[in-house]
Design a protein around this motif. Structure first.
Motif, PDB file in Angstrom:
ATOM      1  N   ILE A   1       0.831  -1.212   0.000  1.00  0.00           N
ATOM      2  CA  ILE A   1       0.000   0.000   0.000  1.00  0.00           C
ATOM      3  C   ILE A   1       0.862   1.257   0.000  1.00  0.00           C
ATOM      4  N   ARG A   2       1.882   1.297   0.848  1.00  0.00           N
ATOM      5  CA  ARG A   2       2.725   2.497   0.955  1.00  0.00           C
ATOM      6  C   ARG A   2       3.540   2.719  -0.313  1.00  0.00           C
ATOM      7  N   LEU A   3       4.047   1.663  -0.897  1.00  0.00           N
ATOM      8  CA  LEU A   3       4.785   1.819  -2.152  1.00  0.00           C
ATOM      9  C   LEU A   3       3.902   2.444  -3.227  1.00  0.00           C
ATOM     10  N   SER A   4       2.671   1.975  -3.310  1.00  0.00           N
ATOM     11  CA  SER A   4       1.750   2.511  -4.312  1.00  0.00           C
ATOM     12  C   SER A   4       1.405   3.966  -4.023  1.00  0.00           C
ATOM     13  N   GLU A   5       1.100   4.283  -2.758  1.00  0.00           N
ATOM     14  CA  GLU A   5       0.669   5.633  -2.387  1.00  0.00           C
ATOM     15  C   GLU A   5       1.786   6.654  -2.585  1.00  0.00           C
ATOM     16  N   VAL A   6       3.000   6.321  -2.147  1.00  0.00           N
ATOM     17  CA  VAL A   6       4.117   7.265  -2.269  1.00  0.00           C
ATOM     18  C   VAL A   6       4.486   7.464  -3.732  1.00  0.00           C
ATOM     19  N   ASN A   7       4.490   6.389  -4.508  1.00  0.00           N
ATOM     20  CA  ASN A   7       4.807   6.509  -5.939  1.00  0.00           C
ATOM     21  C   ASN A   7       3.814   7.414  -6.659  1.00  0.00           C
ATOM     22  N   GLU A   8       2.556   7.367  -6.245  1.00  0.00           N
ATOM     23  CA  GLU A   8       1.532   8.165  -6.915  1.00  0.00           C
ATOM     24  C   GLU A   8       1.564   9.632  -6.502  1.00  0.00           C
ATOM     25  N   THR A   9       1.999   9.921  -5.290  1.00  0.00           N
ATOM     26  CA  THR A   9       1.917  11.296  -4.777  1.00  0.00           C
ATOM     27  C   THR A   9       3.230  12.060  -4.808  1.00  0.00           C
ATOM     28  N   GLN A  10       4.375  11.380  -4.922  1.00  0.00           N
ATOM     29  CA  GLN A  10       5.649  12.116  -4.988  1.00  0.00           C
ATOM     30  C   GLN A  10       5.741  12.858  -6.315  1.00  0.00           C
ATOM     31  N   SER A  11       6.450  13.969  -6.307  1.00  0.00           N
ATOM     32  CA  SER A  11       6.562  14.794  -7.515  1.00  0.00           C
ATOM     33  C   SER A  11       8.007  15.217  -7.717  1.00  0.00           C
ATOM     34  N   PRO A  12       8.442  15.387  -8.977  1.00  0.00           N
ATOM     35  CA  PRO A  12       9.827  15.800  -9.234  1.00  0.00           C
ATOM     36  C   PRO A  12      10.064  17.251  -8.815  1.00  0.00           C
ATOM     37  N   GLY A  13      11.239  17.509  -8.271  1.00  0.00           N
ATOM     38  CA  GLY A  13      11.618  18.852  -7.840  1.00  0.00           C
ATOM     39  C   GLY A  13      12.858  19.327  -8.566  1.00  0.00           C
ATOM     40  N   PRO A  14      13.705  20.105  -7.891  1.00  0.00           N
ATOM     41  CA  PRO A  14      14.913  20.637  -8.529  1.00  0.00           C
ATOM     42  C   PRO A  14      15.855  19.527  -9.005  1.00  0.00           C
ATOM     43  N   TRP A  15      16.649  19.844 -10.000  1.00  0.00           N
ATOM     44  CA  TRP A  15      17.640  18.900 -10.511  1.00  0.00           C
ATOM     45  C   TRP A  15      18.962  19.083  -9.768  1.00  0.00           C
ATOM     46  N   VAL A  16      19.590  17.955  -9.458  1.00  0.00           N
ATOM     47  CA  VAL A  16      20.852  17.952  -8.701  1.00  0.00           C
ATOM     48  C   VAL A  16      21.828  17.020  -9.401  1.00  0.00           C
ATOM     49  N   ALA A  17      23.114  17.346  -9.315  1.00  0.00           N
ATOM     50  CA  ALA A  17      24.165  16.490  -9.894  1.00  0.00           C
ATOM     51  C   ALA A  17      25.043  15.936  -8.786  1.00  0.00           C
ATOM     52  N   VAL A  18      25.417  14.668  -8.917  1.00  0.00           N
ATOM     53  CA  VAL A  18      26.433  14.082  -8.039  1.00  0.00           C
ATOM     54  C   VAL A  18      27.648  13.734  -8.893  1.00  0.00           C
ATOM     55  N   VAL A  19      28.815  13.952  -8.310  1.00  0.00           N
ATOM     56  CA  VAL A  19      30.071  13.660  -9.001  1.00  0.00           C
ATOM     57  C   VAL A  19      30.813  12.606  -8.203  1.00  0.00           C
ATOM     58  N   GLN A  20      31.281  11.572  -8.870  1.00  0.00           N
ATOM     59  CA  GLN A  20      31.993  10.490  -8.189  1.00  0.00           C
ATOM     60  C   GLN A  20      33.414  10.377  -8.708  1.00  0.00           C
ATOM     61  N   SER A  21      34.353  10.470  -7.786  1.00  0.00           N
ATOM     62  CA  SER A  21      35.768  10.269  -8.115  1.00  0.00           C
ATOM     63  C   SER A  21      36.162   8.851  -7.726  1.00  0.00           C
ATOM     64  N   ASN A  22      37.424   8.502  -7.965  1.00  0.00           N
ATOM     65  CA  ASN A  22      37.856   7.133  -7.683  1.00  0.00           C
ATOM     66  C   ASN A  22      39.279   7.121  -7.125  1.00  0.00           C
ATOM     67  N   ALA A  23      39.467   7.811  -6.010  1.00  0.00           N
ATOM     68  CA  ALA A  23      40.773   7.847  -5.360  1.00  0.00           C
ATOM     69  C   ALA A  23      40.797   6.772  -4.280  1.00  0.00           C
ATOM     70  N   VAL A  24      41.314   5.603  -4.608  1.00  0.00           N
ATOM     71  CA  VAL A  24      41.379   4.488  -3.669  1.00  0.00           C
ATOM     72  C   VAL A  24      42.666   4.596  -2.869  1.00  0.00           C
ATOM     73  N   ALA A  25      42.564   4.470  -1.543  1.00  0.00           N
ATOM     74  CA  ALA A  25      43.714   4.664  -0.659  1.00  0.00           C
ATOM     75  C   ALA A  25      44.261   3.334  -0.166  1.00  0.00           C
ATOM     76  N   LEU A  26      45.561   3.328   0.135  1.00  0.00           N
ATOM     77  CA  LEU A  26      46.167   2.144   0.751  1.00  0.00           C
ATOM     78  C   LEU A  26      45.596   1.934   2.143  1.00  0.00           C
ATOM     79  N   SER A  27      45.406   3.012   2.873  1.00  0.00           N
ATOM     80  CA  SER A  27      44.789   2.990   4.193  1.00  0.00           C
ATOM     81  C   SER A  27      44.323   4.395   4.475  1.00  0.00           C
ATOM     82  N   ASP A  28      43.695   4.593   5.660  1.00  0.00           N
ATOM     83  CA  ASP A  28      43.210   5.932   5.969  1.00  0.00           C
ATOM     84  C   ASP A  28      44.364   6.906   6.193  1.00  0.00           C
ATOM     85  N   ARG A  29      45.583   6.407   6.342  1.00  0.00           N
ATOM     86  CA  ARG A  29      46.725   7.289   6.581  1.00  0.00           C
ATOM     87  C   ARG A  29      47.516   7.582   5.313  1.00  0.00           C
ATOM     88  N   ASP A  30      47.312   6.794   4.276  1.00  0.00           N
ATOM     89  CA  ASP A  30      48.122   6.911   3.062  1.00  0.00           C
ATOM     90  C   ASP A  30      47.307   7.513   1.926  1.00  0.00           C
TER      91      ASP A  30
END
Length: 643
Positions: A224-253
């Motif tokens: 019921i909730r999946l159906s209700e939320v899908n029907e009533t939610q509406s699109p808003g502002p557009w946002v961008a996410v940027v993903q980098s790929n800096a893999v570390a040896l450890s949290d110190r390196d």
């Protein structure tokens, strides 16, 4: 070792192996979540000696917590071990509460276990050393099972799973005797007579009815909730996410070039900004840029001798030993450099014409002259294309205990922990406030969570907004999450972090916007449905891919340390370094994901029960579990008096 003790340990071990498999391993083991803790529950209820249940529960809880936090071992395995031993205590009241009520009041475990297990999970989250993953909250559960999150938060996920585990334990305990060994009990359980007992046993019938009602309720509510939320939610502002790929040896390196990464993030942001329609906000990952994008407080602050800690690692020599004149000169030089970098970045944002939210270190200098406090924060700053960087920023409020700071540092406990672990590696301060910012022409309210803050249902801190929230309106409609997961090397932890985005989205019925370095970036609707995930050309996310280039990076670091001083200008050495770097880049590109995604955020206007009341379920479970223990103590005293 007696057969009865061996049976207790075998059953507990079966639960530990099951938890480890579905939490740490591949998706094929996910069904184990439905029965993982059943052997442990059977062992606790079947054991005659209570003191055995206490120490076995503590040891089992400590091992389970240590295993599910395996990706943090490299940060500080000692810290994770101490944290796990503390958190393992939460398994004791869960086990004893179920055991007492099952033994003395004959209630089915399908009723008791969800309460006592939920109370234990709440205790694991409590206090300065609390942290939570939700042991029963694992990836791959269907969305309809998660929709009850908007009623009571993270505890709601565990209820149907714990109910089913309790039902299985009720079934097994029909023929499981405390006076027999493991093999004898297993043979008796498999005996065909068990079916007849199931039909005729009142407690088993009650357990089956409870289990059926709970699961049907979760299913109906979810659909019921999946159906209700899908029907009533509406699109808003557009946002961008940027993903980098800096893999570390450890949290110190830090194995990446910050300047090159900065240029790469700008280049991907420019590509995202060129989309139609363009985004109104571009979100960068957490804390990759430690010196490129400083906050305004830093370069406007006057020198104070207590600020010398900021020079550590950035200047040669022991900065704490410098004279005030030397410190002031270095401070002013550093401010000038950082101010120029900030102006360059602000000019770039102005040219882009879009607000950019960037993860970096933030410095704060506050208070009167004689009490000035210098603080460093893990922060996310929003730079406005018109006004430049906002004077305010979101600093990380909830840090990871024994990883990012030492709890109770000024007490004997803190001194003891620091002696074992060494000084806190980051020495970052905790933020105190939670900013509510606005997005788009419609002033859509959003908050920012940093790193492990996404794992907690409650965003801590004093909430601050430029405009008061209208009566009856949601305190925020979008949650932005920034993370730096390079140290996790593309393992299953990335899925667990992304899973938390689903939880927070459903609890609050908001869109979660997530930008992660070397993690999973994208968007999650108020229903918990993921969309607009950043993928590579093969449609893959980072999760589970591993980081084979890490071994090559470590070899390159060792090679440079060994030969750079003596052969730094040798052509053969230079070519060998270039060859190794090329090999690393090839492996990285084969296994990594980086890029950007531009999507609208979906808005659901109604407040959820969870938003209105908070985590009401955890206190209820704690009170009931405490009541179970008090009733047992009372019954035990009466029995002693009778003797």
């Amino acid at each position: 070792m007696s057969e009865k003790l061996a049976s207790l340990l075998r059953l507990t071990l079966a639960s530990l192996v099951s938890v480890s498999l579905f939490f740490m391993a591949v998706h094929v083991w996910t069904p184990l979540v439905f029965l993982a803790l059943t052997p442990f529950l059977v062992a606790c209820c079947n054991e005659i000696l209570t003191f055995r249940v206490v120490w076995v529960s503590w040891v089992a809880g400590s091992l389970a917590c240590f295993l599910i936090q395996y990706t943090l071992w490299e940060f500080s395995w000692k810290g994770v071990l101490l944290l796990s031993i503390y958190q393992g205590l939460s398994w004791i009241p869960a086990a004893l509460g179920s055991r007492f009520v099952w033994m003395y009041w004959k209630l089915p475990l399908s009723v008791i276990w969800p309460i006592t297990w939920g109370a234990g999970e709440a205790l694991r989250e409590w206090g300065p050393m609390g942290t939570i993953y939700g042991i029963l909250a694992t990836p791959d559960l269907p969305l309809w099972m998660l929709q009850t999150l908007d009623l009571g938060g993270i505890r709601m996920i565990g209820i149907p799973l714990a109910v089913f585990q309790g039902f299985l334990a009720d079934l097994i305990l029909l023929r499981w005797s405390p006076f027999k060994g493991f093999k004898s009990n297993l043979f008796a359980f498999l005996n065909s007579g068990s079916i007849i007992q199931v039909i005729s046993n009142p407690r088993m019938i009650s357990s089956g009815i409870v289990t059926t009602i709970v699961w049907l309720s979760v299913l109906v509510y979810g659909v019921i909730r999946l159906s209700e939320v899908n029907e009533t939610q509406s699109p808003g502002p557009w946002v961008a996410v940027v993903q980098s790929n800096a893999v570390a040896l450890s949290d110190r390196d830090q194995t990446y070039d910050e300047g090159q990464l900065f240029e790469e993030l700008k280049r991907m942001s420019e590509q995202a900004a060129a989309q139609d329609p363009p985004p109104e906000l571009i979100v960068w990952p957490e804390s990759l840029l430690k010196t490129v994008v400083p906050n305004r407080d830093f370069y406007e602050a006057e020198y104070d001798p207590r600020m010398k800690t900021v020079f550590s690692g950035s200047q040669s020599g022991g900065s704490s030993e410098w004279s005030d004149d030397r410190g002031r000169q270095v401070w002013n030089d550093l401010k000038a450099i950082q101010k120029q970098k900030a102006e360059d970045f602000n000019n770039w944002v102005r040219g882009l014409g879009i607000s950019v939210q960037v993860g970096t270190l933030a410095w704060s200098v506050a208070g009167p002259e004689d009490e000035r406090a210098f603080a460093q924060y893990n922060a996310s700053l929003r730079v406005n294309p018109v006004t430049g960087q906002s004077a305010s920023y979101q600093a990380k409020v909830r840090r990871y205990p024994l990883g990012e700071y030492i709890p109770l540092k000024e007490t004997w406990i803190g001194h003891w922990l620091e002696k074992i672990l060494g000084p806190s590696r980051s020495e970052l301060d905790a933020g105190l406030t939670r900013r509510v910012d606005e997005l788009g022409m419609d002033s859509v309210r959003y908050v920012t969570a940093i790193c492990n803050e996404l794992k907690f249902s409650k965003l801590e801190g004093e909430w601050i907004a430029d405009k008061p929230v209208p009566e009856g309106k949601k305190p925020f409609e979008v949650m932005v999450h920034v993370a730096n997961e390079g140290v996790f090397r593309r393992n299953r932890t990335l899925e667990i972090f992304a899973l938390c985005a689903i939880y927070r989205a459903i609890e609050n019925r908001v869109t979660v916007v997530r930008s992660s370095n070397a993690g999973i970036s994208g968007f999650w609707k108020p229903t918990g449905e993921a969309y607009g995930l950043v993928t590579n050309e093969r449609g893959e996310t980072n999760a589970g891919k591993g980081a084979p280039e890490q071994e090559k990076i470590a070899e390159l670091v060792r090679y440079r340390e060994k030969y750079e001083k003596s052969n730094g200008n040798d052509l053969k050495y230079i070519k060998e370094v270039e060859r190794r770097i090329e090999e690393i880049e090839k492996l990285t590109n084969q296994n990594s994901v980086k890029g950007w995604s531009v999507q609208p955020v979906y808005l659901y206007k109604k407040q959820t029960l969870f938003q209105k009341t908070g985590d009401w379920l955890s206190p209820c479970m704690l009170v009931l579990t405490g009541l179970f223990h008090l009733l047992w103590i009372r019954k035990y005293k009466r029995a002693q008096d009778a003797l």
